[in-house]
Design a protein around this motif. Structure first.
Motif, PDB file in Angstrom:
ATOM      1  N   LYS A 298     -10.106  13.257   1.175  1.00 18.66           N
ATOM      2  CA  LYS A 298     -10.905  12.742   0.060  1.00 18.66           C
ATOM      3  C   LYS A 298     -10.105  12.752  -1.233  1.00 18.66           C
ATOM      4  N   THR A 299      -9.393  13.868  -1.451  1.00 17.05           N
ATOM      5  CA  THR A 299      -8.568  13.928  -2.662  1.00 17.05           C
ATOM      6  C   THR A 299      -7.475  12.861  -2.630  1.00 17.05           C
ATOM      7  N   MET A 300      -6.892  12.644  -1.429  1.00 11.09           N
ATOM      8  CA  MET A 300      -5.871  11.603  -1.309  1.00 11.09           C
ATOM      9  C   MET A 300      -6.457  10.225  -1.592  1.00 11.09           C
ATOM     10  N   GLU A 301      -7.665   9.983  -1.068  1.00  9.71           N
ATOM     11  CA  GLU A 301      -8.293   8.681  -1.313  1.00  9.71           C
ATOM     12  C   GLU A 301      -8.574   8.484  -2.799  1.00  9.71           C
ATOM     13  N   GLU A 302      -9.070   9.541  -3.460  1.00  9.77           N
ATOM     14  CA  GLU A 302      -9.337   9.416  -4.895  1.00  9.77           C
ATOM     15  C   GLU A 302      -8.051   9.127  -5.664  1.00  9.77           C
ATOM     16  N   MET A 303      -6.986   9.854  -5.294  1.00  7.16           N
ATOM     17  CA  MET A 303      -5.712   9.632  -5.976  1.00  7.16           C
ATOM     18  C   MET A 303      -5.211   8.212  -5.732  1.00  7.16           C
ATOM     19  N   TRP A 304      -5.333   7.734  -4.470  1.00  5.94           N
ATOM     20  CA  TRP A 304      -4.896   6.367  -4.167  1.00  5.94           C
ATOM     21  C   TRP A 304      -5.721   5.338  -4.937  1.00  5.94           C
ATOM     22  N   GLN A 305      -7.021   5.591  -5.031  1.00 10.39           N
ATOM     23  CA  GLN A 305      -7.860   4.654  -5.777  1.00 10.39           C
ATOM     24  C   GLN A 305      -7.443   4.582  -7.240  1.00 10.39           C
ATOM     25  N   MET A 306      -7.131   5.772  -7.827  1.00 16.58           N
ATOM     26  CA  MET A 306      -6.677   5.773  -9.219  1.00 16.58           C
ATOM     27  C   MET A 306      -5.357   5.014  -9.363  1.00 16.58           C
ATOM     28  N   GLN A 307      -4.439   5.260  -8.428  1.00 17.24           N
ATOM     29  CA  GLN A 307      -3.159   4.569  -8.503  1.00 17.24           C
ATOM     30  C   GLN A 307      -3.332   3.064  -8.277  1.00 17.24           C
ATOM     31  N   MET A 308      -4.209   2.699  -7.337  1.00 20.19           N
ATOM     32  CA  MET A 308      -4.474   1.280  -7.108  1.00 20.19           C
ATOM     33  C   MET A 308      -5.079   0.636  -8.353  1.00 20.19           C
ATOM     34  N   ALA A 309      -5.971   1.374  -9.014  1.00 20.56           N
ATOM     35  CA  ALA A 309      -6.586   0.827 -10.226  1.00 20.56           C
ATOM     36  C   ALA A 309      -5.535   0.598 -11.301  1.00 20.56           C
ATOM     37  N   SER A 310      -4.589   1.577 -11.423  1.00 14.18           N
ATOM     38  CA  SER A 310      -3.533   1.395 -12.428  1.00 14.18           C
ATOM     39  C   SER A 310      -2.653   0.195 -12.080  1.00 14.18           C
ATOM     40  N   LEU A 311      -2.334   0.036 -10.771  1.00 13.41           N
ATOM     41  CA  LEU A 311      -1.523  -1.113 -10.369  1.00 13.41           C
ATOM     42  C   LEU A 311      -2.272  -2.428 -10.590  1.00 13.41           C
ATOM     43  N   ASN A 382       4.430 -18.230  -8.863  1.00  8.20           N
ATOM     44  CA  ASN A 382       4.553 -17.947  -7.426  1.00  8.20           C
ATOM     45  C   ASN A 382       4.888 -16.475  -7.180  1.00  8.20           C
ATOM     46  N   VAL A 383       5.789 -15.911  -7.997  1.00  5.65           N
ATOM     47  CA  VAL A 383       6.161 -14.491  -7.828  1.00  5.65           C
ATOM     48  C   VAL A 383       4.963 -13.593  -8.068  1.00  5.65           C
ATOM     49  N   VAL A 384       4.171 -13.892  -9.118  1.00  2.00           N
ATOM     50  CA  VAL A 384       2.994 -13.071  -9.421  1.00  2.00           C
ATOM     51  C   VAL A 384       1.974 -13.184  -8.301  1.00  2.00           C
ATOM     52  N   ASN A 385       1.792 -14.412  -7.779  1.00  2.00           N
ATOM     53  CA  ASN A 385       0.842 -14.576  -6.672  1.00  2.00           C
ATOM     54  C   ASN A 385       1.293 -13.793  -5.435  1.00  2.00           C
ATOM     55  N   SER A 386       2.598 -13.843  -5.164  1.00  2.00           N
ATOM     56  CA  SER A 386       3.097 -13.076  -4.003  1.00  2.00           C
ATOM     57  C   SER A 386       2.909 -11.580  -4.219  1.00  2.00           C
ATOM     58  N   LEU A 387       3.121 -11.109  -5.468  1.00  2.00           N
ATOM     59  CA  LEU A 387       2.886  -9.689  -5.754  1.00  2.00           C
ATOM     60  C   LEU A 387       1.420  -9.325  -5.561  1.00  2.00           C
ATOM     61  N   ALA A 388       0.517 -10.207  -5.985  1.00  2.00           N
ATOM     62  CA  ALA A 388      -0.913  -9.924  -5.823  1.00  2.00           C
ATOM     63  C   ALA A 388      -1.291  -9.879  -4.348  1.00  2.00           C
ATOM     64  N   LYS A 389      -0.751 -10.847  -3.577  1.00  2.00           N
ATOM     65  CA  LYS A 389      -1.056 -10.838  -2.140  1.00  2.00           C
ATOM     66  C   LYS A 389      -0.509  -9.582  -1.465  1.00  2.00           C
ATOM     67  N   GLU A 390       0.722  -9.231  -1.841  1.00  2.00           N
ATOM     68  CA  GLU A 390       1.308  -8.012  -1.250  1.00  2.00           C
ATOM     69  C   GLU A 390       0.493  -6.782  -1.621  1.00  2.00           C
ATOM     70  N   PHE A 391       0.022  -6.739  -2.889  1.00  2.00           N
ATOM     71  CA  PHE A 391      -0.790  -5.606  -3.326  1.00  2.00           C
ATOM     72  C   PHE A 391      -2.067  -5.495  -2.505  1.00  2.00           C
ATOM     73  N   GLU A 392      -2.757  -6.624  -2.304  1.00  2.00           N
ATOM     74  CA  GLU A 392      -3.997  -6.595  -1.516  1.00  2.00           C
ATOM     75  C   GLU A 392      -3.723  -6.212  -0.063  1.00  2.00           C
ATOM     76  N   GLN A 393      -2.626  -6.753   0.493  1.00  2.00           N
ATOM     77  CA  GLN A 393      -2.307  -6.459   1.897  1.00  2.00           C
ATOM     78  C   GLN A 393      -1.962  -4.982   2.082  1.00  2.00           C
TER      79      GLN A 393
END
Length: 471
Positions: A298-311, A382-393
């Motif tokens: 749970k703590t790992m998930e919370e930390m990942w969510q915070m990091q994902m939000a920052s990204l 195109n680079v930003v779109n690829s970064l967004a897709k990679e982030f979601e994946q």
């Protein structure tokens, strides 16, 4: 009758003979005080008496002369062992001279006579010191040697005493053992007879009891058979069933075997209960560990969510900046199509910008920074779109891995995966990807920022060149 002269002469010869055979000493009495009181000392009176008696003069003369006087024999006997050279003659005079020469005494400090040796004051003290030192060394050597001899003698005596004691003690022990063995043999024969008598008596009692039991069993069987014949007179005696003794013994052995099995079953049951208790403890321990794993997940998930939000926030900021650049680039293109000098058509533009070497309109527009910026902006999008897709994946992948680990830790899926190790691996992968993604995102931001500021500068330079050519 002897005359007076004869008597005097005889007494005189007797006195001379006595003086020659003895060592005379002169005693002088000195008064400490004139009043003759004890404990009172008058220095002037004593000094005057010594001067008047000539004692001081005698002492002075003795000190200036040779006060130490010894015969050669006495000197050689007392100091002869100090001589190092053994080749000297054994004559006392030669030994005395050799000793004086060995210790380097000055010739004016001694005089050698025919029978005596005369030494000045202080010379005999040197010889006495050497004699004392040598005697101390000799005594030390003698002490060590005598101690060694005494210790050897003591060890030999001790060894002999120990041997004698061991022999005597062994002899005493053998004598004692012989007497004990004799007594034991006598007592053993008596005890054996008593034991045999007791065993025979016990055997007779047991055998009698067994015979009585067999007799009582036979009597009971006969009585039962007789009663059965009385109750059923129609039956023959041969038809009456008699239970044999072997069957009774077999039943008793079966009962004993059943009792043994019951005891074994109880022991096995107790062992199983202990195993169940240990399994319960292990189950509780594993449940505690699973709860700890869930809390950590749970703590790992919370930390990942915070990091994902920052990204995601940083990615949104990059998109906004890129959209702003795109909106700023479109008016630039429109402005570049109209000339500040009134060149509204492509012909005028081409005529005004024609070079001596010749060129086409595509080259002119290819040299315009607006068009190149548009192409660069499309690449950045195109680079930003690829970064967004990679982030979601990657977000989806990490969430799937985390759910799988939660399922494994909760025991929903049977697997041999170690949750702790997998959590560490997943965390390491996430950290490495996050670092790489941040670097790439930073590079994209820098590229967009460079394009934004580079378009303005290039447009200014291009308009400057166009105006210069038109003029």
């Amino acid at each position: 009758m002897q005359s007076v002269c004869t008597k005097f002469k005889g007494q005189l010869f007797k006195l001379l003979h006595q003086l020659e055979n003895t060592t005379p000493h002169f005693i002088r009495c000195i008064k400490p005080n004139a009043k003759q009181h004890p404990g009172v000392y008058e220095e002037d009176l004593v000094l005057q008496q010594l001067r008047c008696c000539g004692v001081l003069e005698v002492v002075r003369i003795s000190r200036s002369g040779f006060p130490t006087r010894m015969t050669h024999l006495e000197f050689s006997r007392r100091y002869g062992f100090l001589l190092v050279d053994t080749n000297v003659s054994q004559d006392p005079l030669s030994i005395s001279v050799a000793i004086l020469q060995q210790f380097n005494l000055l010739p004016e400090m001694y005089q050698v006579g025919y029978t005596k040796l005369y030494l000045r004051t202080g010379q005999i003290g040197k010889l006495e010191e050497q004699r004392k030192q040598l005697l101390q060394g000799i005594l030390g050597i003698q002490k060590c040697f005598r101690g060694c001899q005494a210790r050897q003698y003591f060890h030999e005596v001790k060894k002999g005493v120990t041997t004698l004691q061991s022999f005597i003690r062994g002899e005493n022990a053998r004598m004692k053992y012989g007497s004990i063995a004799k007594n034991y043999a006598v007592n053993a024969s008596q005890t054996v007879d008593e034991h045999l008598a007791a065993i025979i008596c016990l055997q007779s009692a047991i055998r009698g009891w067994l015979a009585q039991q067999q007799l009582s069993d036979k009597c009971k069987l006969k009585r039962r058979s007789y009663e059965n014949t009385k109750r059923k007179p129609g039956k023959k005696i041969s038809e009456v069933k008699i239970v044999p003794q072997e069957q009774v013994e077999a039943q008793s052995s079966i009962l004993a075997e059943l009792q043994k099995r019951v005891v074994k079953a109880e022991a096995a049951l107790g062992q199983k209960e202990e195993e169940n208790a240990s399994l319960r403890e292990q189950l509780q321990h594993s449940e505690r560990r699973w709860s700890e794993y869930e809390a950590r997940m749970k703590t790992m998930e919370e930390m990942w969510q915070m990091q994902m939000a920052s990204l995601q926030a940083s990615l949104a900021a990059a998109r906004k900046s890129l959209a702003a650049d795109n909106t700023a680039g479109q008016p630039g293109k429109l402005d570049s199509s109209t000339s500040p000098h009134g060149c509204d058509s492509e012909d005028n533009l081409s005529g005004g910008s024609q070079t001596p070497g010749g060129g086409t309109i595509n080259k002119v527009f290819g040299a315009i920074p607006g068009f190149r910026a548009g192409r660069d902006n499309n690449g950045s999008i195109n680079v930003v779109n690829s970064l967004a897709k990679e982030f979601e994946q990657r977000t989806q992948n990490f969430e799937d891995d985390a759910r799988a680990l939660v399922d494994v830790s909760a025991g929903q899926s049977a697997s041999t995966i170690n949750p702790d190790q997998e959590i560490r691996k997943l965390k390491l992968r996430f950290e490495t990807w996050k670092k790489e993604y941040k670097v790439r995102l930073w590079e994209t931001k820098a590229r967009v920022h460079k394009l934004r500021h580079g378009d303005k500068k290039s447009c200014r330079k291009w308009w400057g060149r166009i105006s210069a050519r038109a003029s």
